[in-house]
Design a protein around this motif. Structure first.
Motif, PDB file in Angstrom:
ATOM      1  N   LEU A   1     -36.725  41.255  13.274  1.00  0.00           N
ATOM      2  CA  LEU A   1     -37.231  41.567  14.609  1.00  0.00           C
ATOM      3  C   LEU A   1     -38.654  41.055  14.812  1.00  0.00           C
ATOM      4  CD1 LEU A   1     -35.772  45.131  15.125  1.00  0.00           C
ATOM      5  CD2 LEU A   1     -35.334  43.136  16.556  1.00  0.00           C
ATOM      6  N   MET A   2     -39.391  40.908  13.716  1.00  0.00           N
ATOM      7  CA  MET A   2     -40.736  40.360  13.837  1.00  0.00           C
ATOM      8  C   MET A   2     -40.717  38.925  14.349  1.00  0.00           C
ATOM      9  SD  MET A   2     -43.397  42.239  13.248  1.00  0.00           S
ATOM     10  CE  MET A   2     -44.606  41.016  12.780  1.00  0.00           C
TER      11      MET A   2
ATOM     12  N   LEU B   1     -37.042  49.228  18.331  1.00  0.00           N
ATOM     13  CA  LEU B   1     -35.805  48.891  17.627  1.00  0.00           C
ATOM     14  C   LEU B   1     -36.077  48.645  16.145  1.00  0.00           C
ATOM     15  CD1 LEU B   1     -32.791  48.250  17.667  1.00  0.00           C
ATOM     16  CD2 LEU B   1     -33.366  45.901  18.355  1.00  0.00           C
ATOM     17  N   GLY B   2     -37.201  47.974  15.856  1.00  0.00           N
ATOM     18  CA  GLY B   2     -37.576  47.768  14.465  1.00  0.00           C
ATOM     19  C   GLY B   2     -37.821  49.089  13.747  1.00  0.00           C
ATOM     20  N   THR B   3     -38.419  50.042  14.480  1.00  0.00           N
ATOM     21  CA  THR B   3     -38.641  51.368  13.905  1.00  0.00           C
ATOM     22  C   THR B   3     -37.320  52.034  13.538  1.00  0.00           C
ATOM     23  OG1 THR B   3     -40.653  51.649  15.193  1.00  0.00           O
ATOM     24  CG2 THR B   3     -39.630  53.646  14.333  1.00  0.00           C
ATOM     25  N   VAL B   4     -36.373  51.954  14.457  1.00  0.00           N
ATOM     26  CA  VAL B   4     -35.053  52.564  14.212  1.00  0.00           C
ATOM     27  C   VAL B   4     -34.366  51.903  13.026  1.00  0.00           C
ATOM     28  CG1 VAL B   4     -32.764  52.949  15.185  1.00  0.00           C
ATOM     29  CG2 VAL B   4     -34.793  53.274  16.612  1.00  0.00           C
TER      30      VAL B   4
ATOM     31  N   ALA C   1     -40.703  49.755   9.637  1.00  0.00           N
ATOM     32  CA  ALA C   1     -40.704  50.485  10.898  1.00  0.00           C
ATOM     33  C   ALA C   1     -42.080  50.467  11.552  1.00  0.00           C
ATOM     34  CB  ALA C   1     -40.249  51.927  10.653  1.00  0.00           C
ATOM     35  N   LEU C   2     -43.126  50.725  10.782  1.00  0.00           N
ATOM     36  CA  LEU C   2     -44.473  50.788  11.345  1.00  0.00           C
ATOM     37  C   LEU C   2     -44.980  49.414  11.768  1.00  0.00           C
ATOM     38  CD1 LEU C   2     -46.098  53.358   8.882  1.00  0.00           C
ATOM     39  CD2 LEU C   2     -45.221  53.766  11.184  1.00  0.00           C
ATOM     40  N   ILE C   3     -44.674  48.391  10.982  1.00  0.00           N
ATOM     41  CA  ILE C   3     -45.158  47.047  11.296  1.00  0.00           C
ATOM     42  C   ILE C   3     -44.575  46.546  12.608  1.00  0.00           C
ATOM     43  CG2 ILE C   3     -45.027  44.622  10.580  1.00  0.00           C
ATOM     44  CD1 ILE C   3     -45.366  45.590   7.695  1.00  0.00           C
ATOM     45  N   THR C   4     -43.273  46.712  12.794  1.00  0.00           N
ATOM     46  CA  THR C   4     -42.653  46.219  14.039  1.00  0.00           C
ATOM     47  C   THR C   4     -43.163  46.992  15.248  1.00  0.00           C
ATOM     48  OG1 THR C   4     -40.763  47.679  13.594  1.00  0.00           O
ATOM     49  CG2 THR C   4     -40.562  45.376  12.918  1.00  0.00           C
ATOM     50  N   THR C   5     -43.366  48.289  15.102  1.00  0.00           N
ATOM     51  CA  THR C   5     -43.907  49.074  16.210  1.00  0.00           C
ATOM     52  C   THR C   5     -45.303  48.596  16.589  1.00  0.00           C
ATOM     53  OG1 THR C   5     -42.657  51.025  15.513  1.00  0.00           O
ATOM     54  CG2 THR C   5     -44.503  51.385  16.994  1.00  0.00           C
TER      55      THR C   5
END
Length: 207
Positions: A11-12, A123-126, A154-158
């Motif tokens: 997702l990144m 979505l990355g977090t999920v 999760a934290l990085i994508t958020t």
């Protein structure tokens, strides 16, 4: 940066693409939405002098139309000036609508990026939390590194989604404000031309 992209998962890549598109749009719009290029300061005065001197012909109108967005609007009005005030105003409004559409180009895309980027981060977090719980189910809570990897993703994508969305939203609002200011200036210049041509007191209208 590469480590963050790798740690954030697939997702990144999408978030990074959104950031590249947003930066490209901002650079292009900053260059394009230059008030002096869109509405040159002395264009109306020059056109009025040419008009009073009887120098406005088809060639002049074509050159005026190609000179700038304001020139395109003025040329549309001058081309229909002999048909009366209402027809002239309608032709100006039609030309202005095309100009405004061009001024707003790519802003929908920028606004979409501002809305979608945090959703990609969410979505990355999920996805990251799903991996965490999958590891807990498979190995229990003893494997701290595996759990940390999922939480980190999760934290990085958020954070990345918000880092893209916030500047994109700010620039989107900024461009909308700049366009509104330009449109007001275009309206003022065209109203001066219409009044000068069709008012009973053209000298006062020009002032």
């Amino acid at each position: 940066m590469l480590e963050l992209v790798t740690a954030g998962g697939w997702l990144m890549v999408l978030i990074l693409l959104c950031s590249i598109v947003a930066v490209a749009i901002c650079i292009e719009r900053l260059y394009t939405l230059n008030p002096k290029k869109i509405a040159p300061p002395h264009l109306l005065a020059t056109v009025w002098k040419q008009l009073k001197a009887g120098e406005i012909d088809a060639g002049r109108l074509k050159s005026l139309r190609q000179s700038s967005p304001l020139g395109r609007i003025l040329a549309a009005g001058l081309g229909n000036a002999s048909h009366g005030r209402d027809v002239m105003k309608e032709s100006i409004q039609e030309a202005a609508s095309h100009v405004i559409h061009e001024l707003e180009r790519y802003l929908n895309t920028l606004g979409t990026i501002a809305a979608v980027a945090p959703l990609l981060g969410l979505l990355g977090t999920v996805v990251g939390m799903i991996k965490v719980f999958a590891e807990i189910m498979a190995q229990g809570t003893g494997n701290a590194s595996a759990l940390a990897g999922g939480i980190s993703e999760a934290l990085i994508t958020t954070a990345a989604g918000l880092a893209v969305a916030i500047p994109a939203l700010v620039m989107h609002r900024y461009f909308i404000g700049r366009i509104d200011g330009i449109v007001v200036e275009l309206e003022q210049e065209t109203i001066k031309l219409v009044d000068a041509l069709h008012s009973e007191e053209p000298e006062e209208a020009r002032r």
